[in-house]
Write an enzyme that holds these catalytic residues in place. Structure first.
Site, PDB file in Angstrom:
ATOM      1  N   THR A   2       1.212  -4.810   3.905  1.00 46.58           N
ATOM      2  CA  THR A   2       0.931  -5.149   5.301  1.00 46.58           C
ATOM      3  C   THR A   2       0.221  -6.488   5.457  1.00 46.58           C
ATOM      4  OG1 THR A   2      -1.148  -3.907   5.273  1.00 46.58           O
ATOM      5  CG2 THR A   2       0.832  -2.727   5.984  1.00 46.58           C
ATOM      6  N   ASP A   3      -0.433  -6.997   4.410  1.00 48.99           N
ATOM      7  CA  ASP A   3      -1.186  -8.244   4.551  1.00 48.99           C
ATOM      8  C   ASP A   3      -0.295  -9.430   4.888  1.00 48.99           C
ATOM      9  OD1 ASP A   3      -3.657  -7.129   4.176  1.00 48.99           O
ATOM     10  OD2 ASP A   3      -3.846  -7.710   2.078  1.00 48.99           O
ATOM     11  N   THR A  54       0.822  -1.217   0.000  1.00 48.12           N
ATOM     12  CA  THR A  54       0.000   0.000   0.000  1.00 48.12           C
ATOM     13  C   THR A  54       0.852   1.262   0.000  1.00 48.12           C
ATOM     14  OG1 THR A  54      -1.801  -1.156   1.121  1.00 48.12           O
ATOM     15  CG2 THR A  54      -1.813   1.245   1.260  1.00 48.12           C
TER      16      THR A  54
END
Length: 329
Positions: A93-94, A16
């Site tokens: 971040t996942d 992101t």
């Protein structure tokens, strides 16, 4: 005498932090290069001498263990250079938890390795990427960060790779160490380390074994997915059980089938805090599972237990060595 700035290599992998809204796609997607992101962080070049490497431009869910291994190898090459003082890695971040833990286990350098990401993309007014990247570079440039192992630096906190958990789908303060708290914090231009992690683990390997399956235990479930995994050639199985480490009795026959075949079966908990332990002795509880050869996963969540197994099996560890590897998890 002129002060020499620390020399920091930044690997940009996507996530992101690199995204913006693509009107043709109808949502956010990786778009920015490392150079474009750095250009938006005022004063970053005053903190360190930067070397930018555009390793990839991937969203977090596209990062595989094979890609983690490739990243670990190139990062290790940078860390081996005398003129590199630390490394920063941007990441989606996942899967940040998995990749940070993978590198923490696989790398042995004392130099700082700092992961960073963002929960807002660059098209949003609240884009947290620049502030997070500045904080990460400050940590990587700090002598106090040596020997911490791989960490993340987001929302002004420094968290160990083996402890970090993503706790919220959207909050910028999503990453936490729920059981022990942050290692330290970034306060403006100062890096403050409040505690240091326990002894680091290291699994030296240039291979992984990706036939490790994770099975979530559910009320009323049975062992059919364990049996299927074995038929498909699974080399290890992670069970995400209940509470302290318990499963329904209908799973037990399949669990025994796996352990009797010499397949490592590691038990974790779906609870976000605490560790598994063989406290209970009823059918399906921790004691009956360990009596049948199941390995307790300690405080590791299922996805990190899987990462440890990928590396351990890739390194050729025996079942006894794998069992010992989880003793202090």
């Amino acid at each position: 005498m002129q002060f020499m700035k620390p020399r920091i290599t930044i690997f940009f992998t996507g996530g992101t932090i690199s995204m913006s809204i693509d009107p043709t796609m109808g949502g956010a997607a990786p778009a920015l290069s490392g150079e474009e992101i750095v250009a938006r962080v005022t004063g970053l070049n005053d903190v360190a001498e930067l070397n930018i490497i555009n390793f990839a431009r991937l969203p977090g869910p596209h990062v595989t263990p094979a890609k983690m291994l490739e990243l670990a190898q190139v990062v290790n090459g940078e860390l081996s250079k005398a003129n590199v003082d630390g490394v920063v890695i941007t990441h989606g971040t996942d899967t940040l938890e998995e990749t940070t833990y993978f590198l923490d286990l696989n790398l042995s350098s004392e130099k700082p390795v700092v992961f960073v990401g963002a929960m807002r993309n660059s098209s949003e007014l609240s884009w947290d990427g620049p502030a997070n990247l500045m904080a990460a570079v400050r940590v990587a440039a700090s002598p106090e960060a040596r020997g911490l192992g791989v960490v993340i630096a987001m929302s002004e906190k420094i968290i160990a790779a083996n402890e970090v958990t993503k706790t919220h789908t959207e909050s910028v303060d999503t990453f936490q160490s729920r059981d022990f708290g942050a290692l330290g914090l970034i306060d403006k231009d100062r890096v403050i380390i409040a505690r240091r992690p326990t002894e680091r683990e290291h699994i030296a390997t240039d291979k992984i074994e990706d036939r490790v399956e994770t099975i979530k235990i559910v009320s009323g479930g049975d062992g059919k997915f364990i049996t299927f995994a074995l038929l498909q050639g699974a080399r290890a199985i992670v069970l995400e059980g209940f509470g302290r480490g318990n499963i329904p009795p209908a799973y037990m026959a399949a669990v025994s089938l796996a352990t009797e075949a010499g397949i490592p079966v590691v038990l974790t908990s779906r609870c976000p805090r605490g560790r598994v332990l063989d406290t209970y002795a009823y059918e399906g509880a921790g004691k009956t599972l360990t009596n049948r050869g199941v390995i307790l996963g300690g405080m590791l969540p299922s996805h990190k237990a899987r990462i440890k197994l990928l590396l351990a099996l890739g390194a050729g560890f025996s079942l006894a060595q794998i069992r010992q590897l989880f003793v202090n998890s």
